[in-house]
Write a protein that holds these residues in place. Sequence first.
Motif, PDB file in Angstrom:
ATOM      1  N   SER A  40       0.733  -1.020   0.108  1.00  0.00           N
ATOM      2  CA  SER A  40       0.006   0.035  -0.053  1.00  0.00           C
ATOM      3  C   SER A  40       0.765   1.216   0.022  1.00  0.00           C
ATOM      4  N   PRO A  41       0.510   2.378  -0.897  1.00  0.00           N
ATOM      5  CA  PRO A  41       1.143   3.637  -0.776  1.00  0.00           C
ATOM      6  C   PRO A  41       1.253   4.106   0.649  1.00  0.00           C
ATOM      7  N   ASN A  42       2.210   4.848   1.141  1.00  0.00           N
ATOM      8  CA  ASN A  42       2.374   5.661   2.219  1.00  0.00           C
ATOM      9  C   ASN A  42       2.934   6.623   2.175  1.00  0.00           C
ATOM     10  N   MET A  43       3.349   7.373   3.267  1.00  0.00           N
ATOM     11  CA  MET A  43       4.157   8.848   3.440  1.00  0.00           C
ATOM     12  C   MET A  43       5.714   8.605   2.903  1.00  0.00           C
ATOM     13  N   GLY A  52       7.985   8.659  -1.152  1.00  0.00           N
ATOM     14  CA  GLY A  52       7.075   9.658  -0.607  1.00  0.00           C
ATOM     15  C   GLY A  52       7.706  10.964  -0.016  1.00  0.00           C
ATOM     16  N   PRO A  53       7.002  11.719   0.703  1.00  0.00           N
ATOM     17  CA  PRO A  53       7.482  13.177   1.319  1.00  0.00           C
ATOM     18  C   PRO A  53       8.287  12.742   2.440  1.00  0.00           C
ATOM     19  N   LYS A  54       8.079  11.890   3.186  1.00  0.00           N
ATOM     20  CA  LYS A  54       8.608  11.291   4.478  1.00  0.00           C
ATOM     21  C   LYS A  54       9.760  10.470   4.046  1.00  0.00           C
ATOM     22  N   TYR A  55      10.015  10.163   3.035  1.00  0.00           N
ATOM     23  CA  TYR A  55      11.172   8.798   2.564  1.00  0.00           C
ATOM     24  C   TYR A  55      12.417   9.115   3.351  1.00  0.00           C
ATOM     25  N   ASP A 221      11.998   1.191   5.643  1.00  0.00           N
ATOM     26  CA  ASP A 221      10.491   1.521   5.999  1.00  0.00           C
ATOM     27  C   ASP A 221       9.890   0.342   5.638  1.00  0.00           C
ATOM     28  N   PHE A 222       9.949  -0.496   4.635  1.00  0.00           N
ATOM     29  CA  PHE A 222       9.355  -1.724   4.191  1.00  0.00           C
ATOM     30  C   PHE A 222       9.745  -2.977   4.917  1.00  0.00           C
ATOM     31  N   GLN A 223      10.784  -3.116   5.540  1.00  0.00           N
ATOM     32  CA  GLN A 223      10.679  -4.298   6.175  1.00  0.00           C
ATOM     33  C   GLN A 223      11.672  -4.309   7.614  1.00  0.00           C
ATOM     34  N   GLY A 224      12.002  -3.209   7.840  1.00  0.00           N
ATOM     35  CA  GLY A 224      12.792  -3.028   9.062  1.00  0.00           C
ATOM     36  C   GLY A 224      14.212  -3.669   8.561  1.00  0.00           C
ATOM     37  N   TRP A 225      14.937  -4.185   9.674  1.00  0.00           N
ATOM     38  CA  TRP A 225      16.242  -4.882   9.355  1.00  0.00           C
ATOM     39  C   TRP A 225      16.203  -6.012   8.255  1.00  0.00           C
ATOM     40  N   GLN A 226      16.890  -5.913   7.323  1.00  0.00           N
ATOM     41  CA  GLN A 226      17.327  -7.148   6.281  1.00  0.00           C
ATOM     42  C   GLN A 226      18.240  -8.101   6.689  1.00  0.00           C
TER      43      GLN A 226
END
Length: 773
Positions: A40-43, A52-55, A221-226
């Motif tokens: 899902s899209p997010n900030m 996003g604006p908060k990337y 932002d999408f998975q925490g620690w890889q």
Amino acid sequence: MRKNLYLLGILCSTAMALHAQNPGSNHGNRFEQLGTMLQSPNMYRSASGAPGPKYWQQRADYEISAELDDNKQRLTGAETVTYFNNSPDPLTYIWLQLDENEHDPKSDNRSFDGSKISDKMSLRDIRGILPPTGDLGVKIVKVTDADGKPLPYTINQTMMRIDLPKTLMPGEKYRFKVDWWYNLSDRMVTGGRGGYEYFPEDKNYLYTITQWYPRLAVYSDFQGWQNKQFTGRGEFALTFGNFKVRLTVPADHIVGATGECRNYKEMLSPAQYQRWQQAQNSKEPIEVVTLDEAKKALQNKSGSRKTWVYEAQNVRDFALVSSRRLVWDAMAANVEGNKVMAMSYYGPEAYPLYRRYSTKVVAHTVKSYSSHTIPYPYPVAISVEAANGMEYPMICFNYGRADKDGTYSESTKNGMIGVIIHEVGHNFFPMIVNSDERQWSWMDEGLNTFCQFMAEQEWDNNFPSSRGPAHKIVDYMKMPKDQLEPIMTNSENIIQFGPNAYAKPATALNILRETVMGRELFDFAFREYARRWAFKHPTPADFFRTMEDASAVDLDWFWRGWFFSIEPVDISIDNVKWYNLNTKNPATNSQEAKAAYDRNMDHVARQRNKAAGVKFVVDQDTSLQDFYSKWNRFEVAPEDKAAYDQFYNNLAPAEKELYDSKKNFYEVTLSNAGGLVMPVILEWTFADGTKETDRISAYIWRKNENQVTKVFAKDKKVVALKLDPLRETADIDESNNSWPREAAPSRFDMFREGGAVRGASSGDNPMKKALNK
């Protein structure tokens, strides 16, 4: 409980999205939007596919001092790392990767793959079966904070967790130190990307130092620690940062590395340094270290040591080559107004190939990729011959060796050019557009192989590219289902890694560019993706969304078919019916009726009786002949002609134009036997020998994904119809692509395996034969 039910609902809806939204129906499946299949899209990541604006993303800077022991084949190092927490999350620990632990005998990857006995087994094959031995893997000496106080750490195979003395808050940075060492592996036997190759003829080593320092894993932002373990296949997810590296090696070694050397003047002889200065403005490769100098170094090994100093800005990794058996050449390449030093390092056995081609291929690659993505941002690009194929920022390791007489086969030359383009090209994917290779191998290997194909074709119009052309993926796509998996599969779970992660996504992108979108729309969108995500961490959703956002082309059906399924392309011409417009012209109808009457009356007995001179009764006895014997049944009656003339004169101009056109109408029935919906490309061959091609969007399948019928109006009579004449859709069965059907020959090959190192020319070749005449 409610939370669990909610999660279950998400999983169920995702599973349905992966397979079908309308099970059992002939529509409403392959053209549905991806929906829950994408994040899902997010900030942090916009619905457009842009950051996003908060990337945000983390950063790690390294100061490393390392020493190479040429007697023990050991690397010892100490590093100071500054880690910047740019995330909104407080962190109580950090994860580092210890990738060299893939060679540790205790590591899981040494045992979890199946094995079997073959008729022929190499030493490497047998060692893969025997219990692992050897003192390999990273040895951590100590982990401390910046003041030298010990920090607690835990090693889990190829991952190391450092527990922080206090929480690292958003916006803060933390400095720590790690001392370590490891024994370099013989990569020609053990495998892997880094290590050494030993040359018994001159008793010297070629060291390719990669994955060599404890390095930060990605926190995103999408998975925490890889923190997925490195098992030898899925490559690396890494954090950008700056590097200052001091490398102490034998004094007669030449070192090439990521970044720029800060002390060439001290490391090189005056003559070598002067040649380096000349190379700064040369349009042809200049040997900074000559072949003669490399050969002399092989004979007189130095006992002293030197320290090379390298720095690199905004890179995700650092690698190097070190050896006394290296020729080094360099030239300046103009890449969209910026000077890039294209360079190559190679041994005497590679000289006939690399001296002629390597550096010029490097320069071509960064120019080609820059034109299709973003301008190459780094000051150098390096190719190293190491009987290998692996990439790092600004430096890569390739293959291509000649026979001892200096000759080489054409396939060795082309293989070398292809691998140099591929590995240098990795500077763009994933060294700059920094995707997670551990999770989505196709995002770097597939995108890079696609750009490699374009660069190869720009290098030589006759270059035999093995990946990219659609018809070359067919053998993979028609394999049994249990040997296939979607492109979106995690790299560790792929059976046919090369076709799945490299060839199929490269083919898909080539089809998008040439067949689905067209070059103008595709090229703009692809450049936009590279621009948006340069020096950032994109996901597949970011790529899919950007390609659509920048082109105004709905491609969900394409991603669904090519990336999320294993269905092949197999469109069949099932039937073709020919129609003419009934003009109601009695003269025309009379002619057609006569032709039909003659066809109906004609048969083999009639023809043979006439040929045999049979005397027919009605011809001998004329009394049997009546009105109908002489009647012209096809004569146009005057009243019929008058009625037609009145009808024709009352037609509107557009109707008269249609009646006069004498168009032929062909009703074509197509079936989607493979399941993967694709555009329909039909080539018509007319009676006069001319051809015409119709291109129809894949949307023709949206209301019936299994079979469609479409009528085509042609001015001329059609004698043949061919589907996908340029073989651009990867159709796995071309036997049903023609009307009328055409038989195509099939062949099989016999081959014999050789024992040479990767990329080395061996055996007879045309160059050798010409030399011996």
